[in-house]
Design a protein around this motif. Structure first.
Motif, short mmCIF file in Angstrom:
data_model
loop_
_atom_site.label_atom_id
_atom_site.label_comp_id
_atom_site.label_asym_id
_atom_site.label_seq_id
_atom_site.Cartn_x
_atom_site.Cartn_y
_atom_site.Cartn_z
N MET A 1 128.86 25.72 81.78
CA MET A 1 129.58 26.28 82.90
C MET A 1 129.61 27.81 82.82
N THR A 2 129.75 28.38 81.63
CA THR A 2 129.82 29.84 81.55
C THR A 2 128.58 30.40 80.88
N VAL A 3 128.38 31.67 81.03
CA VAL A 3 127.25 32.37 80.44
C VAL A 3 127.76 33.13 79.23
N ASP A 4 126.98 33.16 78.13
CA ASP A 4 127.48 33.84 76.93
C ASP A 4 127.52 35.35 77.10
N ALA A 5 128.17 36.04 76.17
CA ALA A 5 128.42 37.48 76.29
C ALA A 5 127.13 38.29 76.37
N ALA A 6 126.10 37.92 75.64
CA ALA A 6 124.84 38.67 75.68
C ALA A 6 124.22 38.61 77.07
N GLN A 7 124.20 37.46 77.69
CA GLN A 7 123.65 37.33 79.04
C GLN A 7 124.51 38.08 80.04
N ARG A 8 125.82 38.08 79.84
CA ARG A 8 126.75 38.74 80.76
C ARG A 8 126.47 40.23 80.81
N GLN A 9 126.13 40.83 79.66
CA GLN A 9 125.87 42.26 79.63
C GLN A 9 124.60 42.61 80.38
N GLN A 10 123.68 41.67 80.52
CA GLN A 10 122.41 41.94 81.17
C GLN A 10 122.44 41.68 82.67
N ALA A 11 123.45 41.01 83.15
CA ALA A 11 123.46 40.63 84.57
C ALA A 11 124.81 40.93 85.21
N ASP A 12 124.77 41.14 86.50
CA ASP A 12 126.00 41.27 87.27
C ASP A 12 126.40 39.88 87.71
N LEU A 13 127.32 39.28 87.00
CA LEU A 13 127.74 37.93 87.34
C LEU A 13 128.62 37.91 88.57
N LYS A 14 128.44 36.89 89.36
CA LYS A 14 129.29 36.66 90.52
C LYS A 14 130.11 35.40 90.27
N PHE A 19 131.42 29.73 87.86
CA PHE A 19 131.88 28.38 88.18
C PHE A 19 130.81 27.59 88.93
N ARG A 20 129.54 27.83 88.59
CA ARG A 20 128.40 27.24 89.31
C ARG A 20 128.53 25.73 89.50
N ASP A 21 128.87 24.99 88.46
CA ASP A 21 128.94 23.53 88.55
C ASP A 21 130.15 23.05 89.35
N LEU A 22 131.15 23.88 89.46
CA LEU A 22 132.39 23.48 90.13
C LEU A 22 132.42 23.87 91.61
N LEU A 23 131.87 25.03 91.91
CA LEU A 23 131.93 25.57 93.27
C LEU A 23 130.70 25.18 94.07
N SER A 24 130.65 23.94 94.48
CA SER A 24 129.53 23.48 95.30
C SER A 24 130.05 23.10 96.68
N PHE A 36 132.93 34.09 96.74
CA PHE A 36 131.78 33.56 96.00
C PHE A 36 130.83 34.65 95.50
N GLU A 37 130.61 35.70 96.27
CA GLU A 37 129.65 36.73 95.91
C GLU A 37 130.28 37.95 95.24
N GLU A 38 131.56 37.87 94.92
CA GLU A 38 132.27 38.98 94.29
C GLU A 38 131.89 39.07 92.80
N LYS A 39 131.76 40.29 92.30
CA LYS A 39 131.39 40.51 90.90
C LYS A 39 132.55 40.17 89.97
N VAL A 40 132.23 39.51 88.85
CA VAL A 40 133.21 39.13 87.84
C VAL A 40 133.36 40.26 86.83
N VAL A 41 134.60 40.67 86.59
CA VAL A 41 134.89 41.71 85.61
C VAL A 41 135.06 41.08 84.23
N CYS A 42 135.78 39.96 84.17
CA CYS A 42 136.03 39.30 82.89
C CYS A 42 136.39 37.84 83.12
N GLU A 43 135.97 36.99 82.20
CA GLU A 43 136.34 35.57 82.22
C GLU A 43 137.44 35.35 81.20
N TYR A 44 138.35 34.44 81.50
CA TYR A 44 139.41 34.09 80.57
C TYR A 44 139.44 32.59 80.38
N HIS A 45 139.65 32.17 79.14
CA HIS A 45 139.76 30.75 78.82
C HIS A 45 141.04 30.56 78.01
#
Length: 97
Positions: A1-14, A19-24, A36-45
């Motif tokens: 469901m989430t992308v790891d920190a290394a991938q996050r630094q390389q891409a502008d996540l939306k 929540f790709r699997d949840l938001l269909s 849906f198209e807004e940039k994510v600043v930080c994820e919290y779990h």
């Protein structure tokens, strides 16, 4: 469901990336759809955020939000897993620190 920190630094996540699997399709009519198209600043779990820092509590009134994201527009979107009502994706404004 989430992308790891290394991938996050390389891409502008939306929001849809996180929540790709949840938001269909079925969520397209919910209020969260406009973000849906807004940039994510930080994820919290429930334990840590995407930067490995201690968790920050969900800023909204819902009690069953264990995963949420802070968006670049100052909003937060949570994945509310309410046992009696099912999933919802509440949107709240982030409070100033």
């Amino acid at each position: 469901m989430t992308v790891d920190a290394a991938q996050r630094q390389q891409a502008d996540l939306k929001l849809t990336d996180v929540f790709r699997d949840l938001l269909s399709g079925e969520w397209d009519s919910m209020p969260v759809a406009r973000f849906f198209e807004e940039k994510v600043v930080c994820e919290y779990h429930s334990v840590t955020n995407s930067m490995g820092k201690p968790v920050r509590r969900w800023p909204g009134p819902q009690k069953n939000v264990f995963s949420w994201v802070e968006l670049s527009n100052g909003k937060a979107v949570g994945w509310n897993e309410n046992p009696s009502r099912g999933w919802t994706f509440p949107v709240v404004s982030m409070k100033e620190k």
